[in-house]
Enzyme design. Structure first.
Site, mmCIF file in Angstrom:
data_model
loop_
_atom_site.group_PDB
_atom_site.id
_atom_site.type_symbol
_atom_site.label_atom_id
_atom_site.label_comp_id
_atom_site.label_asym_id
_atom_site.label_seq_id
_atom_site.Cartn_x
_atom_site.Cartn_y
_atom_site.Cartn_z
ATOM 1 N N SER A 204 0.848 -1.206 0.000
ATOM 2 C CA SER A 204 0.000 0.000 0.000
ATOM 3 C C SER A 204 0.876 1.245 0.000
ATOM 4 O O SER A 204 2.054 1.184 0.375
ATOM 5 C CB SER A 204 -0.864 0.004 1.265
ATOM 6 O OG SER A 204 -1.539 1.231 1.423
ATOM 7 N N TYR A 217 -2.477 -0.886 10.657
ATOM 8 C CA TYR A 217 -2.499 -1.272 9.238
ATOM 9 C C TYR A 217 -1.221 -0.834 8.517
ATOM 10 O O TYR A 217 -0.620 -1.615 7.769
ATOM 11 C CB TYR A 217 -3.731 -0.641 8.582
ATOM 12 C CG TYR A 217 -3.844 -0.870 7.093
ATOM 13 C CD1 TYR A 217 -4.362 -2.059 6.590
ATOM 14 C CD2 TYR A 217 -3.443 0.112 6.178
ATOM 15 C CE1 TYR A 217 -4.484 -2.265 5.219
ATOM 16 C CE2 TYR A 217 -3.555 -0.088 4.815
ATOM 17 C CZ TYR A 217 -4.074 -1.273 4.336
ATOM 18 O OH TYR A 217 -4.181 -1.475 2.977
HETATM 19 P P1 NAD Z 1 -11.596 -5.975 -0.218
HETATM 20 O O1 NAD Z 1 -12.339 -5.827 1.035
HETATM 21 O O2 NAD Z 1 -12.373 -6.105 -1.466
HETATM 22 O O3 NAD Z 1 -10.620 -7.223 -0.135
HETATM 23 C C1 NAD Z 1 -10.020 -7.640 1.068
HETATM 24 C C2 NAD Z 1 -10.350 -9.104 1.249
HETATM 25 O O4 NAD Z 1 -9.583 -9.607 2.337
HETATM 26 C C3 NAD Z 1 -11.784 -9.404 1.599
HETATM 27 O O5 NAD Z 1 -12.586 -9.572 0.447
HETATM 28 C C4 NAD Z 1 -11.672 -10.705 2.376
HETATM 29 O O6 NAD Z 1 -11.982 -11.800 1.545
HETATM 30 C C5 NAD Z 1 -10.204 -10.796 2.737
HETATM 31 N N1 NAD Z 1 -10.029 -11.022 4.172
HETATM 32 C C6 NAD Z 1 -10.049 -10.118 5.173
HETATM 33 N N2 NAD Z 1 -9.892 -10.735 6.351
HETATM 34 C C7 NAD Z 1 -9.769 -12.068 6.079
HETATM 35 C C8 NAD Z 1 -9.592 -13.221 6.881
HETATM 36 N N3 NAD Z 1 -9.475 -13.142 8.217
HETATM 37 N N4 NAD Z 1 -9.525 -14.438 6.266
HETATM 38 C C9 NAD Z 1 -9.644 -14.534 4.912
HETATM 39 N N5 NAD Z 1 -9.806 -13.460 4.113
HETATM 40 C C10 NAD Z 1 -9.857 -12.247 4.691
HETATM 41 O O7 NAD Z 1 -10.610 -4.735 -0.321
HETATM 42 P P2 NAD Z 1 -9.335 -4.401 -1.231
HETATM 43 O O8 NAD Z 1 -9.138 -2.950 -1.062
HETATM 44 O O9 NAD Z 1 -9.450 -4.964 -2.570
HETATM 45 O O10 NAD Z 1 -8.166 -5.120 -0.440
HETATM 46 C C11 NAD Z 1 -7.229 -5.965 -1.049
HETATM 47 C C12 NAD Z 1 -5.821 -5.599 -0.601
HETATM 48 O O11 NAD Z 1 -5.512 -4.305 -1.080
HETATM 49 C C13 NAD Z 1 -5.631 -5.545 0.918
HETATM 50 O O12 NAD Z 1 -4.410 -6.183 1.251
HETATM 51 C C14 NAD Z 1 -5.516 -4.060 1.183
HETATM 52 O O13 NAD Z 1 -4.718 -3.819 2.323
HETATM 53 C C15 NAD Z 1 -4.854 -3.580 -0.090
HETATM 54 N N6 NAD Z 1 -4.975 -2.151 -0.381
HETATM 55 C C16 NAD Z 1 -6.198 -1.589 -0.616
HETATM 56 C C17 NAD Z 1 -6.265 -0.244 -0.886
HETATM 57 C C18 NAD Z 1 -7.573 0.447 -1.146
HETATM 58 O O14 NAD Z 1 -7.616 1.678 -1.191
HETATM 59 N N7 NAD Z 1 -8.659 -0.259 -1.332
HETATM 60 C C19 NAD Z 1 -5.096 0.529 -0.947
HETATM 61 C C20 NAD Z 1 -3.872 -0.084 -0.712
HETATM 62 C C21 NAD Z 1 -3.831 -1.426 -0.430
#
Ligand code: NAD
Ligand code: MG
Length: 312
Positions: A204, A217
């Site tokens: 991130s 986080y």
């Molecule tokens: P999202 O909520 O769509 O995806 C995150 C997924 O993590 C969930 O769908 C869930 O299936 C899984 N998860 C959470 N806790 C879990 C557990 N205990 N066991 C199994 N699965 C679990 O959101 P996203 O934004 O697509 O997130 C994906 C990645 O992107 C994450 O690592 C997040 O930190 C990273 N990220 C997101 C952003 C943003 O702005 N959305 C920015 C930087 C990084």
């Protein structure tokens, strides 16, 4: 539906959807302000307004991952869903992991993978348990018949105003999901991977430029970068590449289900140079590149996709 009659006989360039036409990235996707839209963790894509684009009708593949076998954690929604759809469109069989409460979003992804004529393996379960992480890899390998690509993408993000409000329970769970689980899953997956395999971790902008309300986080995302760089050096001799993607603000349920306070959701993405959040599909090409043999000289790297919010 994206596929029109006679699609098989078209030239590659004729297959391209509007997403591939030259246009202004400022106005290509929704811009803030957005409505407040609180939902419970882990959240569903179907409760988001505006609806995110994971490539369902927009991503076009060209067989860059033909016959590959991929496991994507958090593959039901957001960035993982976009990667899973793109991988299938590029010719890969895909296993996705997600929490049992996310079965509906997961089944939508399964249908999209199968619509490409690829194998989809749905493996629900909580990755905070080491035993489940081992089982997850075993089930993925059994269902796919091997493993070439691992995307450690599942993540937890819960904003808290101050360190006083950050409980040990939350701190522990955030580290379990974001740091321990990728370690356990990667360790189990490496036993099945051979030269040409690729591991992609979702870090991130928070890895480099932490927000005050994401104390736990941001630390875990810094861990993802160190893990990527150290492991890349360790497994290079096996011909396995390890990279990370470091997204900026992306329009996913992670944010509206507690990842940000609702006043931040209203203006989500406004601090970037492009002035809007990224859509999950806008990250898909980088996951495809890193997974594919086209990235043969790319390892130990962290690729920022931030809309111009460059923290490092
Ligand atoms: P999202 O909520 O769509 O995806 C995150 C997924 O993590 C969930 O769908 C869930 O299936 C899984 N998860 C959470 N806790 C879990 C557990 N205990 N066991 C199994 N699965 C679990 O959101 P996203 O934004 O697509 O997130 C994906 C990645 O992107 C994450 O690592 C997040 O930190 C990273 N990220 C997101 C952003 C943003 O702005 N959305 C920015 C930087 C990084
Ligand atoms: Mg989800």
């Amino acid at each position: 539906m994206r596929i029109s009659p006679g699609y098989e006989n078209m030239n590659a360039s004729d297959k391209l959807t509007d997403r591939y036409k030259k246009q202004n990235p400022l106005t290509q996707y929704p811009r803030p302000p957005f409505p407040r839209q609180p939902q419970d963790r882990p959240g569903s894509v179907n409760k988001m307004e505006p609806e995110p684009d994971h490539g369902e009708e927009s991503y076009v593949g060209f067989g860059r991952l033909k016959g590959r076998k991929a496991l994507v954690t958090g593959g039901d929604s957001g960035i993982g869903r976009a990667a899973a759809i793109a991988f299938a469109r590029e010719g890969a069989d895909v296993a996705i992991n997600y929490l049992p409460s996310e079965e509906q979003n997961a089944q939508e992804v399964v249908k999209l993978i199968e619509a490409e004529g690829r194998t989809a393996v749905a493996i629900p379960g909580d990755i905070v348990e080491e035993s489940f992480c081992k089982e997850l890899v075993q089930k993925a390998v059994a269902g796919l018949g091997g493993l070439d690509i691992l995307v450690n993408n599942a993540g937890r993000q819960t904003a808290q105003k101050s360190i006083d409000e950050l409980t040990t329970e939350q701190f522990d769970n955030t580290f379990k999901v974001n740091v321990y689980a990728p370690f356990w899953i990667t360790k189990a997956a490496l036993a099945h991977m051979s030269a040409g395999a690729s591991i992609i971790n979702t870090a991130s902008v928070q890895s480099f430029d932490p927000s005050p309300n994401l104390l736990d986080y941001a630390q875990t995302k810094a861990c993802n970068v160190a893990f990527t760089k150290a492991l890349a050096q360790q497994v290079a001799e096996k011909g396995i590449r390890v990279n990370a993607v470091a997204p900026g603000p992306i329009w996913t349920p992670l944010q509206s289900s507690g990842g940000q306070p609702q006043d931040k959701i209203e203006k989500f993405g406004s601090t970037t140079a492009l002035g809007r959040p990224g859509q999950p599909v806008e990250l898909a090409p980088i996951y495809v590149l890193l997974a594919s043999q086209e990235a043969s000289y790319i390892t130990g790297e962290v690729m920022g996709i931030t809309g111009g919010e460059m923290p490092y």
